[in-house]
Scaffold this motif. Sequence first.
Motif, mmCIF file in Angstrom:
data_model
loop_
_atom_site.group_PDB
_atom_site.id
_atom_site.type_symbol
_atom_site.label_atom_id
_atom_site.label_comp_id
_atom_site.label_asym_id
_atom_site.label_seq_id
_atom_site.Cartn_x
_atom_site.Cartn_y
_atom_site.Cartn_z
ATOM 1 N N MET A 1 40.127 -32.294 31.478
ATOM 2 C CA MET A 1 38.989 -31.827 30.681
ATOM 3 C C MET A 1 38.838 -32.788 30.577
ATOM 4 O O MET A 1 39.115 -33.963 30.491
ATOM 5 C CB MET A 1 39.370 -31.259 30.025
ATOM 6 C CG MET A 1 37.389 -29.996 29.113
ATOM 7 S SD MET A 1 38.273 -29.691 27.366
ATOM 8 C CE MET A 1 38.596 -31.243 26.387
ATOM 9 N N VAL A 2 37.208 -32.930 31.398
ATOM 10 C CA VAL A 2 36.769 -34.394 31.066
ATOM 11 C C VAL A 2 36.190 -35.124 29.597
ATOM 12 O O VAL A 2 36.215 -33.305 28.965
ATOM 13 C CB VAL A 2 35.022 -33.961 31.499
ATOM 14 C CG1 VAL A 2 34.431 -35.032 31.627
ATOM 15 C CG2 VAL A 2 35.386 -33.476 33.821
ATOM 16 N N SER A 3 35.915 -35.920 29.765
ATOM 17 C CA SER A 3 36.325 -36.733 28.045
ATOM 18 C C SER A 3 34.979 -35.406 27.884
ATOM 19 O O SER A 3 33.569 -36.346 28.323
ATOM 20 C CB SER A 3 36.436 -37.856 27.933
ATOM 21 O OG SER A 3 36.502 -38.176 26.978
ATOM 22 N N GLN A 66 23.894 -31.658 18.493
ATOM 23 C CA GLN A 66 22.890 -32.956 19.455
ATOM 24 C C GLN A 66 23.619 -33.645 20.284
ATOM 25 O O GLN A 66 23.053 -34.074 21.194
ATOM 26 C CB GLN A 66 22.063 -33.606 18.217
ATOM 27 C CG GLN A 66 21.365 -33.058 18.072
ATOM 28 C CD GLN A 66 20.656 -33.455 16.637
ATOM 29 O OE1 GLN A 66 20.538 -34.623 16.745
ATOM 30 N NE2 GLN A 66 20.066 -33.207 15.553
ATOM 31 N N LEU A 67 24.751 -33.486 20.737
ATOM 32 C CA LEU A 67 25.383 -34.089 20.920
ATOM 33 C C LEU A 67 25.258 -33.630 22.708
ATOM 34 O O LEU A 67 25.021 -33.978 23.929
ATOM 35 C CB LEU A 67 27.587 -34.053 21.804
ATOM 36 C CG LEU A 67 27.958 -34.703 20.048
ATOM 37 C CD1 LEU A 67 29.004 -33.989 19.902
ATOM 38 C CD2 LEU A 67 27.785 -36.197 20.283
ATOM 39 N N PHE A 68 24.558 -32.330 22.805
ATOM 40 C CA PHE A 68 24.493 -31.832 24.439
ATOM 41 C C PHE A 68 23.161 -31.948 24.542
ATOM 42 O O PHE A 68 22.257 -32.103 24.126
ATOM 43 C CB PHE A 68 24.441 -30.298 23.398
ATOM 44 C CG PHE A 68 25.618 -29.753 23.639
ATOM 45 C CD1 PHE A 68 27.083 -29.319 25.093
ATOM 46 C CD2 PHE A 68 26.688 -29.531 23.062
ATOM 47 C CE1 PHE A 68 28.325 -29.063 25.031
ATOM 48 C CE2 PHE A 68 27.583 -29.128 22.679
ATOM 49 C CZ PHE A 68 28.775 -28.691 23.730
ATOM 50 N N ARG A 69 23.007 -32.428 26.048
ATOM 51 C CA ARG A 69 21.364 -32.243 26.871
ATOM 52 C C ARG A 69 21.043 -31.401 26.760
ATOM 53 O O ARG A 69 21.925 -30.286 27.242
ATOM 54 C CB ARG A 69 22.074 -33.265 28.351
ATOM 55 C CG ARG A 69 22.137 -35.169 28.702
ATOM 56 C CD ARG A 69 22.284 -35.284 29.568
ATOM 57 N NE ARG A 69 23.755 -34.481 30.075
ATOM 58 C CZ ARG A 69 24.924 -35.379 30.375
ATOM 59 N NH1 ARG A 69 24.706 -36.945 29.483
ATOM 60 N NH2 ARG A 69 25.912 -35.160 30.168
ATOM 61 N N THR A 97 28.171 -27.219 30.016
ATOM 62 C CA THR A 97 28.888 -26.682 30.508
ATOM 63 C C THR A 97 30.323 -27.241 29.870
ATOM 64 O O THR A 97 31.686 -26.720 29.848
ATOM 65 C CB THR A 97 28.969 -27.102 32.152
ATOM 66 O OG1 THR A 97 29.087 -27.737 32.326
ATOM 67 C CG2 THR A 97 28.071 -26.048 32.677
ATOM 68 N N GLN A 98 30.382 -27.573 29.331
ATOM 69 C CA GLN A 98 31.478 -29.140 28.631
ATOM 70 C C GLN A 98 31.325 -28.147 27.466
ATOM 71 O O GLN A 98 30.572 -27.530 26.933
ATOM 72 C CB GLN A 98 31.065 -30.639 28.085
ATOM 73 C CG GLN A 98 30.767 -31.449 29.416
ATOM 74 C CD GLN A 98 30.893 -32.496 29.580
ATOM 75 O OE1 GLN A 98 29.757 -33.111 29.860
ATOM 76 N NE2 GLN A 98 32.316 -33.417 29.168
ATOM 77 N N GLU A 99 33.076 -29.046 26.705
ATOM 78 C CA GLU A 99 33.414 -28.225 25.036
ATOM 79 C C GLU A 99 33.263 -29.774 24.462
ATOM 80 O O GLU A 99 33.248 -30.772 24.265
ATOM 81 C CB GLU A 99 34.488 -28.080 24.808
ATOM 82 C CG GLU A 99 34.910 -26.559 26.146
ATOM 83 C CD GLU A 99 34.304 -25.404 25.743
ATOM 84 O OE1 GLU A 99 33.737 -26.035 24.364
ATOM 85 O OE2 GLU A 99 33.879 -24.194 26.156
ATOM 86 N N MET A 260 32.082 -22.827 25.355
ATOM 87 C CA MET A 260 32.838 -21.735 24.076
ATOM 88 C C MET A 260 31.631 -22.513 23.182
ATOM 89 O O MET A 260 30.789 -21.837 21.972
ATOM 90 C CB MET A 260 33.778 -21.254 23.765
ATOM 91 C CG MET A 260 34.187 -20.870 22.892
ATOM 92 S SD MET A 260 35.733 -20.587 22.138
ATOM 93 C CE MET A 260 35.808 -19.682 23.914
ATOM 94 N N THR A 261 31.756 -23.904 22.647
ATOM 95 C CA THR A 261 31.077 -24.799 22.189
ATOM 96 C C THR A 261 29.223 -24.403 21.640
ATOM 97 O O THR A 261 28.913 -24.008 20.766
ATOM 98 C CB THR A 261 31.079 -25.947 21.757
ATOM 99 O OG1 THR A 261 32.703 -26.459 21.415
ATOM 100 C CG2 THR A 261 30.340 -26.890 20.631
ATOM 101 N N ALA A 262 28.439 -24.733 22.815
ATOM 102 C CA ALA A 262 27.902 -25.219 22.791
ATOM 103 C C ALA A 262 26.602 -23.594 22.672
ATOM 104 O O ALA A 262 26.156 -22.937 22.435
ATOM 105 C CB ALA A 262 27.312 -25.290 24.282
#
Length: 330
Positions: A1-3, A66-69, A97-99, A260-262
Amino acid sequence: MVSSFHVDARALALVGSHATCETEHVPETRRRVVAVVGPTAAGKTALSVALCQRIGGEVVNGDAVQLFRGMDIGSAKAEPAERAGVPHHLLDVLDVTQEANVAEFQRDARAAIDAVRSRGATPVLVGGSSLYVRAVLDPLDFPGTDPAVRARWSAELESRGPEALHAVLEERDPQAAAQILPSNGRRIVRALEVVELTGRPFTAAMPGYRSVYDDLVMIGLSVPRDVLDARIEKRVAQMWADGFVEEVRTLRAQGLERSMTASRALGYQQVLAYLRGEIGEHEAIAQTTAGTRKFARRQERMFRKDPRISWLDVDDHALVERAVALASSA
């Protein structure tokens, strides 16, 4: 998984220019770590910006959403103008799309704090999640993961739903269940995974209230419950007026439901259900308001357990002065 929380030049770039407000002469706070905590809608953003302007600080974001663009309206992310030239770090570092991963967040938030301190500025960690704040400030160790175990519990989540899995967690680790919302499927899966892998409660690794930073100052914002409830209702109404549904529609097209996070974030989960035709818009608003109020109570309950926090009344006319005095105290 991408960091999930890769800190690069962009993530640590300054947002805007430094504030024009004259910084107070408080050299003893230059390498101190300050945390501003409290429930959602308490006013942490405004206080942290004012505090940074006065003590020469830089904000380190401690809010997972707030980490998500692009997740701006629903997370009440401060717009550039609201940041008033104060540098902000760890905003907009993930695609939807990231976690989000608290262990990686711990690493990258600490790196951001170290970078701020190396410049002679004061890092001000701002967040409403006790877990994320403590992950940065305290010596928390996060158990490893097993893809097979995680996949099995994730499949259970998809087939049975988060409430059913929360009941399983209540049987296996009541203390963890009390700290995790029944709707937070991702954290429930993680807790069940840890219990299975370690044979110990998910919360067993939580240390006492001691920090990895010797010069930590924690400031909490206290808001009367009726006032906070009214603020939350007003905030949710403003989110819809500001185009929250369109924000979620755009993010959905970008793959929001794959994270799942977002996709489980308060408000976003409800709007996605509305866009899928599962509930009406008024119900989405009502669920968001009720869920946020419940979440705010849990936030305050968790933070009130921390004896290191100095609580300030949000309606105190001298709020900023009191915060500055705490941040500047020896």
